[in-house]
Design a protein around this motif. Sequence first.
Motif, short mmCIF file in Angstrom:
data_model
loop_
_atom_site.label_atom_id
_atom_site.label_comp_id
_atom_site.label_asym_id
_atom_site.label_seq_id
_atom_site.Cartn_x
_atom_site.Cartn_y
_atom_site.Cartn_z
N SER A 82 0.55 -1.28 0.10
CA SER A 82 0.11 0.29 0.14
C SER A 82 1.06 1.45 -0.06
O SER A 82 1.76 1.35 0.80
CB SER A 82 -0.77 -0.10 1.37
N ASP A 87 -2.75 2.85 6.34
CA ASP A 87 -2.22 1.39 5.90
C ASP A 87 -1.43 0.78 7.07
O ASP A 87 -1.49 -0.30 7.85
CB ASP A 87 -2.47 0.61 4.28
N LEU A 122 -1.03 -8.93 0.71
CA LEU A 122 -1.21 -7.03 1.37
C LEU A 122 -0.06 -7.55 2.67
O LEU A 122 0.04 -6.25 2.52
CB LEU A 122 -2.26 -6.90 2.13
#
Length: 131
Positions: A82, A87, A122
Motif C-alpha cells: 500500500s 494502512d 497485502l
Amino acid sequence: MSIIRTNPSELHPTPGYHHVTKVQAETLVYLAGQCPLQPSGELASGGLEGQTAQVISNILTALESAGARPEQVVRTVIYVASPDREDLSAVWTQLNASPLGPAFTTASTLLGVAQLGFPGQLVEIDVTAAL
C-alpha cells in the motif's frame, strides 16, 4: 544469550522500536517471509486486518517450532502492499497490540511496497530471533 536494545540520544525518538539491537547468541533463527496464507494454502480473508492476523498466527507458530518467543526476536521487516501511510500505521498498531507485540520493540523496518508475491497479498513479515 543476551539482547541489548538501545536508542542513542543523538537519534530521533521511535514509536516503540529500538534503533540498535546488539545480540550475543548461540543460535540465530531466520524465518522465511511469513505470508497471510492459511494452513490450506489459501490467502486469508478480511482484507489488511485479516491478513495481518494470519501473518501474526503464522509467525507465532514458526517461532514456537524453533523454540523461540516474541521477546527473542531481534529484527523484523514488515512489508505492506500500500502507498497509504494509514494502512502502514494500522498494521503497526495491530502488530503491537497482538501476542507478537514484543517482537516489534526491537530493530524494525516498516515499508510500503508496490506488490507482494501472491495475488491479493497485502502483508508479509521477515523475522530473525536469537536463542
